[in-house]
Design an enzyme around this catalytic site. Structure first.
Site, PDB file in Angstrom:
ATOM      1  N   SER A 130     -21.795  34.452  87.268  1.00 35.95           N
ATOM      2  CA  SER A 130     -20.485  33.800  87.237  1.00 35.95           C
ATOM      3  C   SER A 130     -20.327  32.964  85.978  1.00 35.95           C
ATOM      4  O   SER A 130     -21.296  32.458  85.428  1.00 35.95           O
ATOM      5  CB  SER A 130     -20.294  32.905  88.449  1.00 35.95           C
ATOM      6  OG  SER A 130     -19.060  32.233  88.333  1.00 35.95           O
ATOM      7  N   LYS A 184     -23.040  34.998  95.642  1.00 41.45           N
ATOM      8  CA  LYS A 184     -22.000  35.133  94.620  1.00 41.45           C
ATOM      9  C   LYS A 184     -20.634  35.370  95.276  1.00 41.45           C
ATOM     10  O   LYS A 184     -19.617  34.830  94.851  1.00 41.45           O
ATOM     11  CB  LYS A 184     -22.348  36.290  93.667  1.00 41.45           C
ATOM     12  CG  LYS A 184     -21.237  36.687  92.700  1.00 41.45           C
ATOM     13  CD  LYS A 184     -20.954  35.569  91.722  1.00 41.45           C
ATOM     14  CE  LYS A 184     -19.794  35.706  90.785  1.00 41.45           C
ATOM     15  NZ  LYS A 184     -19.036  36.874  90.609  1.00 41.45           N
ATOM     16  N   HIS A 187     -19.407  32.182  96.620  1.00 41.82           N
ATOM     17  CA  HIS A 187     -18.953  31.410  95.451  1.00 41.82           C
ATOM     18  C   HIS A 187     -17.521  31.806  95.097  1.00 41.82           C
ATOM     19  O   HIS A 187     -16.651  30.963  94.894  1.00 41.82           O
ATOM     20  CB  HIS A 187     -19.892  31.661  94.265  1.00 41.82           C
ATOM     21  CG  HIS A 187     -19.288  31.317  92.938  1.00 41.82           C
ATOM     22  ND1 HIS A 187     -18.386  32.154  92.304  1.00 41.82           N
ATOM     23  CD2 HIS A 187     -19.417  30.241  92.141  1.00 41.82           C
ATOM     24  CE1 HIS A 187     -17.990  31.580  91.175  1.00 41.82           C
ATOM     25  NE2 HIS A 187     -18.610  30.431  91.051  1.00 41.82           N
ATOM     26  N   ASN A 188     -17.273  33.107  95.021  1.00 43.16           N
ATOM     27  CA  ASN A 188     -15.925  33.556  94.650  1.00 43.16           C
ATOM     28  C   ASN A 188     -14.905  33.157  95.710  1.00 43.16           C
ATOM     29  O   ASN A 188     -13.781  32.781  95.376  1.00 43.16           O
ATOM     30  CB  ASN A 188     -15.901  35.071  94.460  1.00 43.16           C
ATOM     31  CG  ASN A 188     -16.520  35.491  93.148  1.00 43.16           C
ATOM     32  OD1 ASN A 188     -17.380  34.792  92.615  1.00 43.16           O
ATOM     33  ND2 ASN A 188     -16.104  36.615  92.613  1.00 43.16           N
ATOM     34  N   GLU A 191     -14.100  29.669  95.237  1.00 46.00           N
ATOM     35  CA  GLU A 191     -13.232  29.586  94.047  1.00 46.00           C
ATOM     36  C   GLU A 191     -11.767  29.838  94.457  1.00 46.00           C
ATOM     37  O   GLU A 191     -10.866  29.105  94.041  1.00 46.00           O
ATOM     38  CB  GLU A 191     -13.721  30.627  93.051  1.00 46.00           C
ATOM     39  CG  GLU A 191     -12.940  30.758  91.778  1.00 46.00           C
ATOM     40  CD  GLU A 191     -13.501  31.928  90.946  1.00 46.00           C
ATOM     41  OE1 GLU A 191     -14.730  32.016  90.733  1.00 46.00           O
ATOM     42  OE2 GLU A 191     -12.691  32.781  90.532  1.00 46.00           O
TER      43      GLU A 191
END
Ligand code: 2AM
Length: 481
Positions: A130, A184, A187-188, A191
């Protein structure tokens, strides 16, 4: 004999190129390859000119140019391209060689590939990357998972190219199989949630009549306080940006696209049965934004409240908004970590939650001071069951919640949609409620579907009642357990 490379990288799109240049700048010799082979020479003669990067004309050529054990990193389109390359690479590699997928692959794909390659004695790593182009070039957040035997072989390269937070690398081994890509993905999702919250704050500010300069000033101020983060910082810059026609933001179409990782997080949340409501609302908000023509039609027909958004003291209100954003953000991260915990349980991953917060602390899109606070919370108590129960965050919500309630209720009364801020508040109230109305829900299910119900104090005993009875009689309960 010509120089051998430390690692090969396949896929010369922007991310791949920048990662190669990053590795090169840290002293590693990288061999570059791409499906469309012309791009290798183009890269060597342009972006990589003057570096130690070498090129390969074929996969065989590439494999021959690598030091053993060989390390091959893929940065190609997620999906079949990854499988295609793996299938072509396996016959060329030897036991103990490493394949790394640095794309945005689905974590189940990574688990499958890792298991399949283990049987062939190839060590597989699925690594979340990222930070966009800039991160890839100067220090991304890296989230590697897969076959743990691969970690000592790639650790030095990864920890030297990644972002650092207070000199600590934003890259640690995550766990087996698809753990890195799962982290990940979350995480997205987070976000998506952070971005949606900021958009809601912008919407309220705009409805209150703030100018873009005033908003930029506010975001700039927030960026020096507890909300200090990359996304708040770029929002300030976006709000300030003007070209010769004026503020650019005003001229951008109000429809948001998505590539899918937020949606995957929401799907995973449903599959694991964890109420990750804020990310879900963030995904749905993008879907609603995409229905622009319908919204334009509806805006001419559907009435909202007559009252105009107005506050007595703007400075005080903006402070309420800061608390609303902050409290909702705490809930969003608490929900994200709940999902990580459940997935870890099901997949037998031994996740290090403080380590994950540290990986996200720098380099990536959600980097923030806040993630340092999360890291500290897990350091204080590695077995912390929920972020909301950590003293630091408990206090933050205690002091901010009246403001949060104020902002959400105002938005409702003014007719401004705040799906993320409000769902976070509902979650908070639900999570802290000892007795929810699900007793009625159980009774309803039993009424129409004989689904049975549990009685308080008799967990595990399932009861069914004939709720209407016959001839006015009250039916007896039947113990099925
Ligand atoms: P290309 O330059 O040959 O298109 C990002 O799209 C990267 O993934 C590019 O390096 C691209 O290679 C590669 N890529 C996309 N689809 C691919 C496929 N089906 N097989 C191999 N590489 C692919």
């Amino acid at each position: 004999m010509s120089q051998k490379a430390d690692i090969a990288l396949i896929g010369l799109a922007v991310m791949g190129q920048n990662l190669i240049l990053n590795m090169d700048s840290k002293g590693y010799v990288v061999c570059a390859y791409n499906r469309t082979v012309d791009k290798v020479d183009q890269f060597l003669n342009n972006e990589a000119k003057g570096t130690k990067v070498i090129g390969a004309k074929s996969l065989e050529d590439m494999v021959n140019k690598l030091k053993a054990p060989r390390k091959v990193m893929l940065l190609v389109k997620a999906g079949s391209a990854v499988d295609d390359f793996i299938n072509k690479l396996v016959p060329l590699l030897s036991p103990g060689d490493v394949i790394i997928d640095g794309g945005n692959s689905e974590y189940q794909d990574t688990t499958r590939r890792s298991d399949e390659l283990k049987l062939k004695k190839i060590l597989y790593v699925g690594c979340g990357v990222s930070g966009g182009e800039e991160g890839a070039r100067h220090g991304p957040s890296l989230m590697p998972g897969g076959n743990p035997e691969a970690w000592p072989l790639v650790k030095d390269i990864f920890q030297s190219i990644c972002a650092k937070s207070n000199n600590e690398p934003c890259c640690e081994w995550v766990g087996e199989g698809g753990a890195g890509h799962f982290v990940k993905m979350v995480h997205n999702g987070i976000e998506y949630g952070d971005m949606q919250l900021i958009c809601e704050a912008y919407h309220i500010m705009k409805s209150l009549g703030l100018t873009q300069d005033q908003m930029a000033e506010q975001f700039g101020k927030w960026n020096t306080e507890e909300l200090d983060s990359f996304l708040i910082e770029i929002t300030r810059d976006i709000l300030k940006y003007k070209d010769d026609k004026g503020f650019l933001l005003e001229r951008i179409r109000d429809t948001a696209g998505q590539k899918g990782t937020g949606k995957w997080t929401a799907i995973a949340a449903l599959e694991y049965g964890i109420p990750v409501t804020l990310i879900g609302e963030a995904v749905f908000s993008r879907c609603l934004s995409a229905l622009q023509s319908e919204r334009v039609l509806a805006s001419k027909q559907l009435k909202g409240p007559e009252v105009k958004p107005k506050v007595d003291n703007l400075a005080t209100y903006l402070n309420h908004m800061k608390h609303a954003l902050y409290c909702a953000k705490i809930v969003s991260y608490a929900q994200g970590f709940m999902l990580l915990r459940e997935a870890a349980k099901e997949n037998k991953w031994n996740l290090n939650y403080g380590g994950i917060a540290l990986m996200w602390r720098g380099g990536c899109i959600i980097r923030s001071v806040f993630l340092g606070n999360i890291k500290e919370a897990f350091q204080r108590n590695p077995t912390l069951s929920n972020l909301l129960l950590d003293d630091f965050f408990k206090k933050a919500i205690e002091s901010g919640q009246q403001s949060w309630r104020q902002v959400v209720s105002n938005a409702f009364l003014w007719g401004i949609p705040v799906p993320a801020m409000s769902t976070a508040l509902s979650f908070y109230d639900g999570y802290r409620t000892e007795k929810l109305p699900a007793n009625l829900l159980q009774a309803q299910r039993d009424y129409f579907g004989a689904h049975t119900y549990e009685l308080l104090g008799q967990e595990g005993k399932f009861v069914h009642t004939n709720w209407t009875g016959t001839g006015g009689n009250v039916s007896a309960s039947t113990y099925l357990a």
